[in-house]
Design a protein around this motif. Structure first.
Motif, PDB file in Angstrom:
ATOM      1  N   ASN A  30       0.794  -0.766   0.002  1.00 39.75           N
ATOM      2  CA  ASN A  30      -0.038   0.107   0.317  1.00 39.75           C
ATOM      3  C   ASN A  30       0.754   1.015   0.213  1.00 39.75           C
ATOM      4  N   GLY A  31       1.936   1.337  -1.015  1.00 39.54           N
ATOM      5  CA  GLY A  31       2.740   3.091  -1.285  1.00 39.54           C
ATOM      6  C   GLY A  31       1.557   3.737  -1.832  1.00 39.54           C
ATOM      7  N   LYS A  32       2.283   4.908  -1.284  1.00 32.12           N
ATOM      8  CA  LYS A  32       1.704   6.029  -1.295  1.00 32.12           C
ATOM      9  C   LYS A  32       2.295   6.315  -2.739  1.00 32.12           C
ATOM     10  N   PHE A  33       3.694   6.477  -2.724  1.00 34.74           N
ATOM     11  CA  PHE A  33       5.011   7.254  -3.748  1.00 34.74           C
ATOM     12  C   PHE A  33       5.690   5.921  -3.708  1.00 34.74           C
ATOM     13  N   TYR A  34       5.991   5.649  -5.498  1.00 35.19           N
ATOM     14  CA  TYR A  34       7.053   5.108  -5.922  1.00 35.19           C
ATOM     15  C   TYR A  34       7.429   6.561  -6.865  1.00 35.19           C
ATOM     16  N   PHE A  35       9.149   5.898  -7.162  1.00 39.64           N
ATOM     17  CA  PHE A  35      10.046   6.688  -7.612  1.00 39.64           C
ATOM     18  C   PHE A  35      11.116   5.855  -8.039  1.00 39.64           C
ATOM     19  N   SER A  36      11.750   6.434  -9.578  1.00 35.10           N
ATOM     20  CA  SER A  36      12.934   5.412  -9.645  1.00 35.10           C
ATOM     21  C   SER A  36      14.060   7.034 -10.376  1.00 35.10           C
ATOM     22  N   MET A  37      14.987   6.402 -10.286  1.00 35.56           N
ATOM     23  CA  MET A  37      16.186   7.376 -11.044  1.00 35.56           C
ATOM     24  C   MET A  37      17.222   6.461 -10.985  1.00 35.56           C
ATOM     25  N   ILE A  38      17.376   7.456 -12.986  1.00 31.52           N
ATOM     26  CA  ILE A  38      18.736   6.568 -13.656  1.00 31.52           C
ATOM     27  C   ILE A  38      18.931   5.056 -13.725  1.00 31.52           C
ATOM     28  N   VAL A  39      18.369   4.151 -12.522  1.00 33.12           N
ATOM     29  CA  VAL A  39      18.514   2.700 -12.636  1.00 33.12           C
ATOM     30  C   VAL A  39      17.516   2.407 -13.519  1.00 33.12           C
ATOM     31  N   ASN A  40      16.723   2.319 -14.303  1.00 31.21           N
ATOM     32  CA  ASN A  40      15.612   1.806 -15.174  1.00 31.21           C
ATOM     33  C   ASN A  40      16.315   2.091 -16.818  1.00 31.21           C
ATOM     34  N   THR A  41      16.796   0.706 -17.152  1.00 32.80           N
ATOM     35  CA  THR A  41      17.329   0.886 -18.625  1.00 32.80           C
ATOM     36  C   THR A  41      17.103  -0.876 -19.224  1.00 32.80           C
ATOM     37  N   GLY A  42      16.957  -0.747 -20.528  1.00 33.86           N
ATOM     38  CA  GLY A  42      16.980  -1.968 -21.313  1.00 33.86           C
ATOM     39  C   GLY A  42      18.042  -2.002 -22.558  1.00 33.86           C
ATOM     40  N   LEU A  43      17.803  -3.026 -22.948  1.00 34.65           N
ATOM     41  CA  LEU A  43      18.913  -3.199 -24.625  1.00 34.65           C
ATOM     42  C   LEU A  43      18.659  -4.784 -24.788  1.00 34.65           C
ATOM     43  N   ALA A  87      17.558   0.661 -27.061  1.00 36.90           N
ATOM     44  CA  ALA A  87      18.151   1.284 -25.635  1.00 36.90           C
ATOM     45  C   ALA A  87      17.048   2.065 -25.547  1.00 36.90           C
ATOM     46  N   SER A  88      16.245   1.949 -24.436  1.00 37.09           N
ATOM     47  CA  SER A  88      15.686   2.420 -23.696  1.00 37.09           C
ATOM     48  C   SER A  88      16.437   3.284 -22.127  1.00 37.09           C
ATOM     49  N   PHE A  89      16.177   4.041 -21.550  1.00 37.95           N
ATOM     50  CA  PHE A  89      17.342   4.684 -20.356  1.00 37.95           C
ATOM     51  C   PHE A  89      16.277   5.237 -19.382  1.00 37.95           C
ATOM     52  N   SER A 103      -4.579   8.578  -9.384  1.00 34.27           N
ATOM     53  CA  SER A 103      -3.315   8.283  -9.001  1.00 34.27           C
ATOM     54  C   SER A 103      -2.448   8.766 -10.425  1.00 34.27           C
ATOM     55  N   PHE A 104      -1.286   9.891  -9.945  1.00 34.73           N
ATOM     56  CA  PHE A 104      -0.808  10.536 -11.324  1.00 34.73           C
ATOM     57  C   PHE A 104       0.787  10.109 -11.411  1.00 34.73           C
ATOM     58  N   GLY A 105       1.467   9.815 -13.001  1.00 37.81           N
ATOM     59  CA  GLY A 105       2.467   9.712 -13.211  1.00 37.81           C
ATOM     60  C   GLY A 105       3.143  10.411 -13.825  1.00 37.81           C
ATOM     61  N   LEU A 106       4.156  10.303 -13.809  1.00 33.00           N
ATOM     62  CA  LEU A 106       5.244  11.086 -14.681  1.00 33.00           C
ATOM     63  C   LEU A 106       6.742  10.148 -14.651  1.00 33.00           C
ATOM     64  N   SER A 107       7.174  10.268 -15.953  1.00 32.13           N
ATOM     65  CA  SER A 107       8.590   9.354 -15.881  1.00 32.13           C
ATOM     66  C   SER A 107       8.768  10.742 -18.180  1.00 32.13           C
ATOM     67  N   ILE A 108      10.228  10.695 -17.406  1.00 32.03           N
ATOM     68  CA  ILE A 108      11.471  11.127 -18.546  1.00 32.03           C
ATOM     69  C   ILE A 108      12.416  10.220 -19.068  1.00 32.03           C
ATOM     70  N   ASP A 109      12.085   9.886 -20.467  1.00 32.25           N
ATOM     71  CA  ASP A 109      12.613   8.425 -21.028  1.00 32.25           C
ATOM     72  C   ASP A 109      13.400   8.849 -22.343  1.00 32.25           C
ATOM     73  N   GLU A 110      14.540   7.867 -22.215  1.00 34.38           N
ATOM     74  CA  GLU A 110      14.858   8.643 -23.348  1.00 34.38           C
ATOM     75  C   GLU A 110      15.414   6.990 -24.597  1.00 34.38           C
ATOM     76  N   THR A 111      14.981   7.416 -25.492  1.00 33.73           N
ATOM     77  CA  THR A 111      14.820   5.670 -26.582  1.00 33.73           C
ATOM     78  C   THR A 111      15.353   5.896 -27.683  1.00 33.73           C
ATOM     79  N   PHE A 112      16.594   4.553 -28.044  1.00 36.48           N
ATOM     80  CA  PHE A 112      17.136   4.920 -28.956  1.00 36.48           C
ATOM     81  C   PHE A 112      17.381   4.344 -30.221  1.00 36.48           C
ATOM     82  N   ARG A 113      17.078   3.666 -31.441  1.00 37.53           N
ATOM     83  CA  ARG A 113      17.150   2.727 -32.145  1.00 37.53           C
ATOM     84  C   ARG A 113      17.403   2.757 -33.423  1.00 37.53           C
ATOM     85  N   GLY A 114      17.869   2.300 -34.173  1.00 39.57           N
ATOM     86  CA  GLY A 114      18.402   2.179 -35.236  1.00 39.57           C
ATOM     87  C   GLY A 114      18.365   0.237 -36.451  1.00 39.57           C
TER      88      GLY A 114
END
Length: 427
Positions: A30-43, A87-89, A103-114
């Protein structure tokens, strides 16, 4: 979990997949607030030939000497095959559960594709040299790529119907400003090279690249600026049904994501490479030395252009298995089975119109450790087995996974490399 997401994702992990799920939490929390910074990545990479072993065997050495068997292997395995990489970051992600307001959500995501492909004739010319009285075609050789920064602003809420088999109905929407950083596309490539027995070489055709970016020429740098802007939208729903059996619970999810566009406006230009040339005497040092100048580049500014986002529809369900009846004391979610159907409707910006089905499994060992596995059928990958692990320590949650088990057990030989890491905090 077999790339399933529409009904089983929760909190931050639901951003960009199903906005209705951002208010969902793992059972017993029953969390009121979830957050992540920097350490969320995929390849993820996808190829039919390119692997670490392939690179080390044929491309890594400075003065590589290839046998006829090596050349034949490269020609047969790599010709005309499209290789992808994404690659996503996530720079930042957060979800606030505000109770009745939603509930309110916010994220900033970088996506690279080639992606890139090299035509068979180009490999043949590079490996064996020019053969007299033959024409080599570069048709099919291409390189495309983009870099987009996305801000996701999501909102979700729920309705609890009275006297209904539906336990709850969650709904959500997201507005996603898109900041295009770089874009490169091979618009045309019909270049051919012909050699004859008189040691003459003739070129015909051209190559045209479409570009937009932060720099005047085609080169790249990291920056907080952007060369394009657009908007994306997501919408989704999740229905919870608890009357199947006392210890079973069913989540049904639906979402449509990435409805929108990116307009590229900065340094937009066509790069035209004229391949019409003739070398009448290959023994002439002046003509031979000037060969590199025959492909003449002409940069022509063009008007801004627009790409649609890679819109996807997702439909699926998750069957949750509990140790006891709903509402009983110390009831524990033992595991779950998830099934997703995903259909893309656009191939722009790395999208695919090939549908796939995902099947995922999770088993909860107590309340802390959750091994996961699954399968993906169809799409661009045809078939993959997946593997993951969740660790929930209370305030800190760690998720590890791969979309291809071979990435763990045979990382040097796999042609479909995949890994993901997610570290988030619960308050």
């Amino acid at each position: 979990m077999g790339s399933t997401s529409v009904s089983n994702t929760t909190d931050i992990d639901a951003l960009g997949l199903n906005p209705a799920n951002i208010m969902m939490q793992r059972h017993g929390t029953n969390g009121k607030f979830y957050f992540s910074m920097i350490v969320n990545t995929g390849l993820q990479t996808k190829s039919k030939y390119l692997s670490v072993d392939f690179y080390n065997s044929y491309l890594a050495a400075e003065n590589q000497v290839l046998t006829d068997q090596d050349k034949s292997k490269i020609l047969n395995e790599a010709s005309d095959e499209i290789s992808y990489g994404i690659a996503s970051f996530r720079v930042f992600g957060a979800v606030l559960n505000a109770g009745a307001p939603g509930s309110f959500g916010l994220s900033i995501d970088e996506t690279f594709r080639g992606n890139f492909a090299i035509a068979r004739d180009v490999f043949d010319l590079a490996l064996y040299g020019n053969v007299p009285d033959r024409t080599y075609s570069a048709l099919g050789t291409k390189a495309d790529g983009y870099w987009v920064r996305e801000i996701n602003l999501s909102y979700a809420n729920m309705i609890r119907p009275k006297k209904s088999f539906i336990d709850r109905f969650s709904f959500g929407v997201a507005v996603k400003p898109q900041f295009g950083i770089y874009y490169l596309e091979t618009k045309e490539n019909n270049l051919t090279i012909t050699t004859n027995s008189q040691a003459q070489i003739f070129g015909t055709g051209n190559i045209t690249l479409l570009y937009s970016g932060l720099t005047d020429e085609i080169n790249f740098k990291f920056s907080t600026q952007n060369s394009g802007f657009g908007l994306g939208f997501d919408a989704g729903a999740n229905v919870g049904i608890k009357t199947l059996a006392k210890n079973l619970y069913l989540d049904l999810g639906f979402s449509v994501t990435d409805i929108g566009y990116v307009s590229w406006t900065k340094n937009t230009a066509n790069y035209f490479y004229d391949g019409n040339f003739a070398i009448t005497d290959i023994t002439d040092p002046a003509q031979r030395d000037s060969l590199k100048n025959y492909l003449k580049e002409t940069k022509t500014p063009v008007a801004s252009f627009t790409n649609s986002l890679p819109t996807q529809f997702r439909l699926g369900g998750t069957l949750r298995i509990f140790s006891g009846a709903h509402g009983s004391k110390d009831n524990h979610e033992m595991g779950s089975i998830s099934l997703d159907y995903v259909q893309g409707i656009s191939e722009n910006l790395g999208g695919s119109t090939k549908p796939y089905v995902g099947l995922g499994f999770e088993y909860n060992i107590g309340k802390v450790v959750s091994p996961r596995a699954g399968f993906v059928f169809g799409g661009e990958v045809d078939f993959l087995a997946t593997l993951g692990l969740g660790i929930d320590t209370g305030p800190v949650i760690i998720d590890l996974g791969t979309g291809n088990i071979a990435s763990i057990f045979t990382p040097k030989t796999t042609t479909k490399l995949s890994f993901g890491l997610d570290l988030k905090f619960r308050i």
